[in-house]
Scaffold this motif. Structure first.
Motif, PDB file in Angstrom:
ATOM      1  N   ASN A 127       9.121  11.234   4.109  1.00  0.00           N
ATOM      2  CA  ASN A 127       8.677  11.676   5.433  1.00  0.00           C
ATOM      3  C   ASN A 127       7.509  12.663   5.333  1.00  0.00           C
ATOM      4  OD1 ASN A 127       8.883  11.775   8.339  1.00  0.00           O
ATOM      5  ND2 ASN A 127       9.843  13.789   8.112  1.00  0.00           N
ATOM      6  N   ASP A 128       7.570  13.592   4.400  1.00  0.00           N
ATOM      7  CA  ASP A 128       6.475  14.552   4.229  1.00  0.00           C
ATOM      8  C   ASP A 128       5.168  13.824   3.911  1.00  0.00           C
ATOM      9  OD1 ASP A 128       8.033  16.783   4.709  1.00  0.00           O
ATOM     10  OD2 ASP A 128       8.331  17.280   2.600  1.00  0.00           O
ATOM     11  N   PHE A 129       5.227  12.960   2.898  1.00  0.00           N
ATOM     12  CA  PHE A 129       4.008  12.284   2.460  1.00  0.00           C
ATOM     13  C   PHE A 129       3.462  11.349   3.544  1.00  0.00           C
ATOM     14  CE2 PHE A 129       1.941   8.626   0.383  1.00  0.00           C
ATOM     15  CZ  PHE A 129       0.857   9.280  -0.170  1.00  0.00           C
ATOM     16  N   MET A 177       2.867   9.240  -6.158  1.00  0.00           N
ATOM     17  CA  MET A 177       3.329  10.610  -5.887  1.00  0.00           C
ATOM     18  C   MET A 177       4.572  10.947  -6.703  1.00  0.00           C
ATOM     19  SD  MET A 177       1.321  12.088  -3.856  1.00  0.00           S
ATOM     20  CE  MET A 177       2.311  13.556  -3.582  1.00  0.00           C
ATOM     21  N   SER A 210       4.107  11.297   6.809  1.00  0.00           N
ATOM     22  CA  SER A 210       3.656  12.007   8.017  1.00  0.00           C
ATOM     23  C   SER A 210       2.222  12.476   7.828  1.00  0.00           C
ATOM     24  CB  SER A 210       4.557  13.206   8.318  1.00  0.00           C
ATOM     25  OG  SER A 210       5.827  12.780   8.737  1.00  0.00           O
ATOM     26  N   GLY A 211       1.928  12.972   6.626  1.00  0.00           N
ATOM     27  CA  GLY A 211       0.562  13.397   6.323  1.00  0.00           C
ATOM     28  C   GLY A 211      -0.395  12.232   6.331  1.00  0.00           C
ATOM     29  N   LEU A 212      -0.030  11.168   5.624  1.00  0.00           N
ATOM     30  CA  LEU A 212      -0.904   9.999   5.528  1.00  0.00           C
ATOM     31  C   LEU A 212      -1.227   9.443   6.922  1.00  0.00           C
ATOM     32  CD1 LEU A 212      -2.354   7.742   3.989  1.00  0.00           C
ATOM     33  CD2 LEU A 212      -0.149   6.590   3.746  1.00  0.00           C
ATOM     34  N   ILE A 267       7.379   9.420  -6.256  1.00  0.00           N
ATOM     35  CA  ILE A 267       8.539   9.100  -5.415  1.00  0.00           C
ATOM     36  C   ILE A 267       8.944   7.681  -5.804  1.00  0.00           C
ATOM     37  CG2 ILE A 267       9.359   8.780  -3.041  1.00  0.00           C
ATOM     38  CD1 ILE A 267       7.166  10.828  -2.170  1.00  0.00           C
ATOM     39  N   GLN A 320       1.370   4.040  -3.108  1.00  0.00           N
ATOM     40  CA  GLN A 320       1.049   5.466  -2.960  1.00  0.00           C
ATOM     41  C   GLN A 320       2.281   6.328  -3.239  1.00  0.00           C
ATOM     42  OE1 GLN A 320      -1.932   6.309  -2.864  1.00  0.00           O
ATOM     43  NE2 GLN A 320      -2.905   4.414  -2.179  1.00  0.00           N
ATOM     44  N   ILE A 349      13.260  12.937   2.669  1.00  0.00           N
ATOM     45  CA  ILE A 349      12.400  14.051   3.088  1.00  0.00           C
ATOM     46  C   ILE A 349      11.039  13.953   2.417  1.00  0.00           C
ATOM     47  CG2 ILE A 349      12.097  16.571   2.958  1.00  0.00           C
ATOM     48  CD1 ILE A 349      15.211  16.728   3.324  1.00  0.00           C
ATOM     49  N   ARG A 350      11.027  13.617   1.122  1.00  0.00           N
ATOM     50  CA  ARG A 350       9.728  13.493   0.435  1.00  0.00           C
ATOM     51  C   ARG A 350       8.895  12.373   1.066  1.00  0.00           C
ATOM     52  NH1 ARG A 350       8.693  13.694  -5.768  1.00  0.00           N
ATOM     53  NH2 ARG A 350       6.647  14.104  -4.832  1.00  0.00           N
ATOM     54  N   LEU A 396      -0.911  10.941   9.868  1.00  0.00           N
ATOM     55  CA  LEU A 396      -1.703  11.930  10.615  1.00  0.00           C
ATOM     56  C   LEU A 396      -3.183  11.799  10.263  1.00  0.00           C
ATOM     57  CD1 LEU A 396      -1.947  14.506  12.386  1.00  0.00           C
ATOM     58  CD2 LEU A 396      -1.496  15.847  10.328  1.00  0.00           C
ATOM     59  N   GLY A 397      -3.457  11.614   8.985  1.00  0.00           N
ATOM     60  CA  GLY A 397      -4.844  11.496   8.534  1.00  0.00           C
ATOM     61  C   GLY A 397      -5.572  10.297   9.109  1.00  0.00           C
ATOM     62  N   VAL A 398      -4.835   9.245   9.455  1.00  0.00           N
ATOM     63  CA  VAL A 398      -5.483   8.052  10.008  1.00  0.00           C
ATOM     64  C   VAL A 398      -5.220   7.923  11.506  1.00  0.00           C
ATOM     65  CG1 VAL A 398      -5.391   6.869   7.779  1.00  0.00           C
ATOM     66  CG2 VAL A 398      -3.579   6.445   9.443  1.00  0.00           C
ATOM     67  N   TYR A 456       0.835  -1.211   0.000  1.00  0.00           N
ATOM     68  CA  TYR A 456       0.000   0.000   0.000  1.00  0.00           C
ATOM     69  C   TYR A 456       0.868   1.260   0.000  1.00  0.00           C
ATOM     70  CZ  TYR A 456      -3.478   3.449   1.275  1.00  0.00           C
ATOM     71  OH  TYR A 456      -4.285   4.558   1.286  1.00  0.00           O
TER      72      TYR A 456
END
Ligand SMILES: Nc1ncnc2c1ncn2[C@@H]1O[C@H](COP(=O)(O)OP(=O)(O)O)[C@@H](O)[C@H]1O
Ligand SMILES: Nc1ncnc2c1ncn2[C@@H]1O[C@H](COP(=O)(O)OP(=O)(O)O)[C@@H](O)[C@H]1O
Ligand SMILES: [Mg+2]
Ligand SMILES: [Mg+2]
Lengths: 254, 254
Positions: free
Chosen positions: B159-161, B64, B163-165, B66, B60, B156-157, B167-169, B56
């Motif tokens: 971690n950014d993506f 993106m 961290s968001g994902l 990546i 994703q 970094i990319r 956080l959302g769950v 998964y």
């Protein structure tokens, strides 16, 4: 309260002088305006929702070390921000074809783009925010080449983080518009994210149904704008009991 | 099926020759090993969950833009990947102090770091994966300076993506370990994400309760590892009815 000096009134927000030098108060109005087709309406409660959603997103971006103008929310409609020198560009990041890109390039709405695309528009209402390239931006001095690089790096980080965040809550981040500014701190200057991140400035589609949860509901006369913005806030986990439009039962008076 | 050539057997996975040149099959075992304190156990079903979770996340990330080694999942425990030349580094990204960083620098676990920190460890079990700096990496030729830059940008990319994902769950991405490799495509070489992203290789804490949803449950003898990994999969929306360990009621036989 209204003895504060009004610095600027735009289509969706008002800027007031802040409590300290270098700060501003950003007030979110209910006014809902689009340029294509040109129309405007007051949609009750939209400003309150946008203030909360933008607060949440900017707070999370700050935490990720992605610099923004946001300091803190002050009340239902207002937030304290750092004053920046706005770069007169609307920076659009697109993951999926929609709106003007779909139309201009003849790509069906909903097509996943080969890669994320960053576009620049010159921020000027009278000229209808014309699209520009790096050539125009540097020739007219709106931003230096290094600043354009910084803006693009910022835009990619924001897109990475927010694509993940919205994916996690069952929403596709189709595209969004940001504004950046120069923040002067002593001798230093950095490019930071300014303005807002709200369903007014982004296209958000439900991951399952592709239902629109953004300002396109107004742009395309679909109705249900407030309900959609509320659902975005709810999924992000930022609606609490106090935010319900109606109490769901008798309320205890303390 | 088992006439395939086994290329490598590690602590948690086996690599088999793939169906086409330049591909491998990555098989996720149930073996659960930690080096500090040294222990190992077979935890039923862990490999299946890790295969799904890594599928998964890598899917994703590919979306993106990546780049990763992932091609597609083949079955419950196996995925098809592109063979890369593994860079012998474990790249750790940390957002919150935990584990060895907390201990070595005397920072309380759970402290938010001033900014995300990237660490490199030389991948070598006999030496206990010692921490190294860019000096060691370039002096010993494990990676070139430009490759280190590419690895850091990739980290970094990711971690950014993610961290968001997460956080959302409702999950905090505390830290994670990745491995990168050189992917040769004709004349071209790019650094891509290889190996896995699973609760074996990341610290995941529930946003509300800070409950651990990762391999620390094994490392610290807390139990409930499978249930935690299942909950991670469920929140990411990748558990479907077929994945339930038991049916919740009578099942209609068709
Ligand atoms: N941190 C900031 N400092 C100074 N100006 C800002 C900042 N953030 C946003 N602005 C500006 O404030 C205005 C916000 O009001 P808005 O109604 O969106 O205006 P507009 O109709 O021009 O888009 C915008 O013109 C925006 O460029
Ligand atoms: N795409 C790839 N190509 C080649 N090797 C890979 C690839 N992805 C992962 N590997 C390697 O495969 C092995 C996976 O097995 P694992 O059990 O994790 O090994 P280890 O005990 O060495 O960590 C690792 O050594 C990893 O470096
Ligand atoms: Mg505006
Ligand atoms: Mg390994």
């Amino acid at each position: 309260m209204n003895r504060r000096r009004r610095v600027y009134e735009g289509k969706a927000k008002i800027l007031y002088e802040g409590p300290e030098p270098g700060t501003l108060v950003q007030h979110f109005k209910d006014d809902t305006t689009v340029l294509h087709p040109k129309k405007s309406e007051v949609i009750d409660g939209k400003g309150v929702l946008n203030n909360r959603i933008s607060e949440y997103i900017f707070t999370q971006l700050n935490r990720m070390g992605i610099p923004t103008h946001f300091i803190r929310r002050l009340n239902m409609r207002e937030q304290l921000i750092k004053e920046v020198e706005i770069i007169p560009l609307q920076v659009v990041v697109r993951n999926i074809a929609a709106g003007s890109l779909a139309k201009r390039l003849g790509i069906e709405e909903g097509t996943v783009l080969p890669r994320s695309i960053i576009e620049f528009y010159y921020k000027n209402d009278e000229l209808d925010d014309p699209m520009v390239s790096e050539e125009h931006i540097t020739a007219f001095g709106w931003a230096a080449p290094q600043e354009i690089d910084d803006i693009m790096a910022l835009a990619i980080r924001i897109n990475d983080f927010l694509s993940g965040l919205f994916l996690g809550v069952g929403i596709q981040l189709v595209d969004f518009k940001i504004e950046c500014g120069r923040l002067y701190e002593g001798e230093m200057m950095r490019i930071v994210l300014a303005d807002e991140f709200t369903p007014d400035s982004a296209r958000l589609w439900d991951s399952q149904t592709a239902e629109k949860m953004d300002k396109d509901r107004f742009r395309r006369d679909m109705g249900g704008l407030i309900e959609a913005y509320q659902e975005v806030a709810r999924r992000l986990g930022i609606m609490n009991e106090n935010d319900q439009t109606r109490p769901s039962g008798p309320v205890l008076v303390k």
